[in-house]
Motif scaffolding. Structure first.
Motif: not given
Lengths: 221, 221, 221, 221
Positions: A90-92, A156-162, A164-172
């Motif tokens: 998956s792209a995600e 935020a649901n960025h069209a650029d999935v990475p 999103i991943a970067a923001e989740v990564d920073a959060h975690l």
């Protein structure tokens, strides 16, 4: 911190995801091939659903093994578990990578397109989170204190999935944010994880209840 | 008053709860390992779900037998039905104990996290009960009179579960309160009981209908 | 007018009702042992569910055969199909009797406690009917004209069931009222019938859609 | 443009539709024998559900093969796949014909009576379409751009079905309108198509999510 579980055999991981995805599909949380599931195989590999499969009808051929990456790096197909090269994750997958890399002991990551989480994300977007303070079901997240202050963060649901991943990564990257075993993506769905697939499933179902509760009774109920 | 039924074999009790819990899970009333079920085995013992099990996938290993306690006392593992000592009963076993001890002839106690009961409990908290006066389905509670006055009581969801049990016990110490075969816990879910598992299941389903009806039409409809 | 179908064997009638009731139960329309189903066996007898059975788990032992009565008369156990005398028909059998006696060619009568019909009955009680004018699904009732004027009548839910039956009987004594193959009882549920069990099932499902549609969009949509 | 797929065997097409229709029925989208499904067999023939069958219980006898017609022409029973002459295609076959004739590469057309699409069609009738701009699930329609402008067109539900087909045909005669793989009929339900049955099913489920989302959050969310 190393992964505390015994290794999970490939076939067990696949069978567990086939069964759990079917269950979530029947709840209406994985319509239209949406969502993706992964289960850790060992310290350095996880098994994830291939892109675009019908989650109500997964088969053992609908998975591929990937190496767990360091935060900020992309994963690769697993060398320990060779995969049909025609399969794409998956792209995600990059969001799964961020969770495995940042949260110690995660054994499974399940992402579902449960409708109430999307409704709440739109209602609560300006607040940045959906607050839940009183429902008994909060205990299903492993939070047993009285009067817990629970906020499920919305990204935020960025069209650029990475992105999103970067923001989740920073959060975690802040261990204080590991207390809530999930993140919600606006207009999209949520990720829930656990030390085992059993726990990840419990968290998926608990969030589903809590978002429905919040949608019916209002933010903060 | 002694228990009027023939004894229920252990395996029958477990099979009945596996089947009923699966049914309730499919209705969406037992998400996230929530809820707990018990069935009386004989005058002095009941079988109850172990803590933290997936209610959609119970197995015969997910139960333990407990002795029925006197009101105000805690139960113990059954001496007649030795149990794997690693199994723990649900933390809410003490509420089952209060019901078995106070209501004569109870053969089963089922506790579900049905969503509408939680919505109604929040709406009606200040009233102390949810009132239902006109729905035909009230007959499913065993109440056949015309124009019944039915109030399903709401109890506070204390973080200290024995404090909930104490309030349920006090409520049930008055036999006039036995007419309604259930109690609702605020933001949590309800307990329903019956002389048999069949009757307890009927009461669970009837309450589910009635809470949905009340939520859609308003308190008192 | 005599019954136009070939006779339906007892076992076929029972199997059909077991399957259809299970289907309706899964839709949430027969919770708590509610509802009752019957299928005509021949010109003078029908098979009906016994009182108080779990409609999600009917077995061949949960039925009894009754003789079709004249309007205003009660039925009796069938002499052609001897029945276990311990079985009792539903208290609402008298409404089935009114339908078999008044509507020519009826082969099955299905009564369900579908929630939206109860919600609409309360909203529209003063109007005496729920009006539906535009939904395509009206064709599922066998009404194919353009711009149909469809009103589903609402009957008072008398505690005395024969009083309901008398009002349904009076309504159906006018053949003009046979066009709509169902009647709704306030705060209760509806009866739908058809020339075959297949058609009765189609009518049950069509009414379920139409009541949900009406509840969401408002009376008259 | 000729049909790009390998031919689909008759039995595979029937089995796929039996399975997909059962799945849609369980979601509540094909109540009361409503809806119809078709799968292309080869360049000039498709298999379609016969009129009036229970979509939760289709059997291999519930289909007939039809020839793909030119726009504006009616189809005929397939000469390559002789059919029991007692079977009639759905009255809405002409809409399937318009879709096969106008959209290159269509391999399956599925029509469902999903409730939220009907609710939205009534709310948005004056706008002529239901707009969706932000939900992640739009990707399930094969639309991957950022900030997509998606409008699902609403067609009048003429009592004369060929009049609906003519309007759908005119709409699809513009290839720019092929981007959205579906059309919604007011107070009725929607048609979704895809290059394969798999893709058509994905589109059906994606539309179902999107209409529910739009209904809960309002047009334009």
């Amino acid at each position: 911190m190393s992964y505390p579980m015994h290794d999970t055999p490939y076939s067990t991981a696949a069978e567990t995801m086939i069964r759990d995805a079917h269950c979530f599909y029947e709840h209406g949380w994985l319509l239209g091939t949406s969502g993706n599931l992964s289960v850790r195989l060992d310290d350095t590999n996880f098994l994830i659903t291939a892109s675009g499969r019908d989650k109500g009808r997964l088969t053992p051929d609908d998975f591929l093994a990937r190496e767990i990456a360091r935060p900020g790096e992309r994963g690769a197909n697993s060398s320990a578990y060779p995969t049909d090269p025609s399969l794409k994750p998956s792209a995600e997958e990059c969001i799964h990578q961020a969770i495995y890399a940042r949260v110690p002991g995660v054994g499974a990551v399940y992402h579902v397109h449960e409708p109430y989480s999307a409704f709440c994300s739109e209602r609560d977007a300006n607040l940045g989170s959906t607050r839940m303070s009183s429902a008994e079901m909060i205990k299903g997240l492993g939070i047993w204190e009285a009067n817990p202050r629970v906020r499920i963060p919305i990204f935020a649901n960025h069209a650029d999935v990475p992105a999103i991943a970067a923001e989740v990564d920073a959060h975690l990257s802040d261990p204080a944010n590991h207390k809530i075993p999930g993140v919600n993506i606006r207009n999209h769905g949520y990720y829930a994880w656990g030390s085992t697939p059993f726990e990840a499933k419990r968290h998926v179902e608990t969030f589903a209840y809590l978002f429905r509760y919040s949608w019916e009774l209002g933010n903060g109920a």
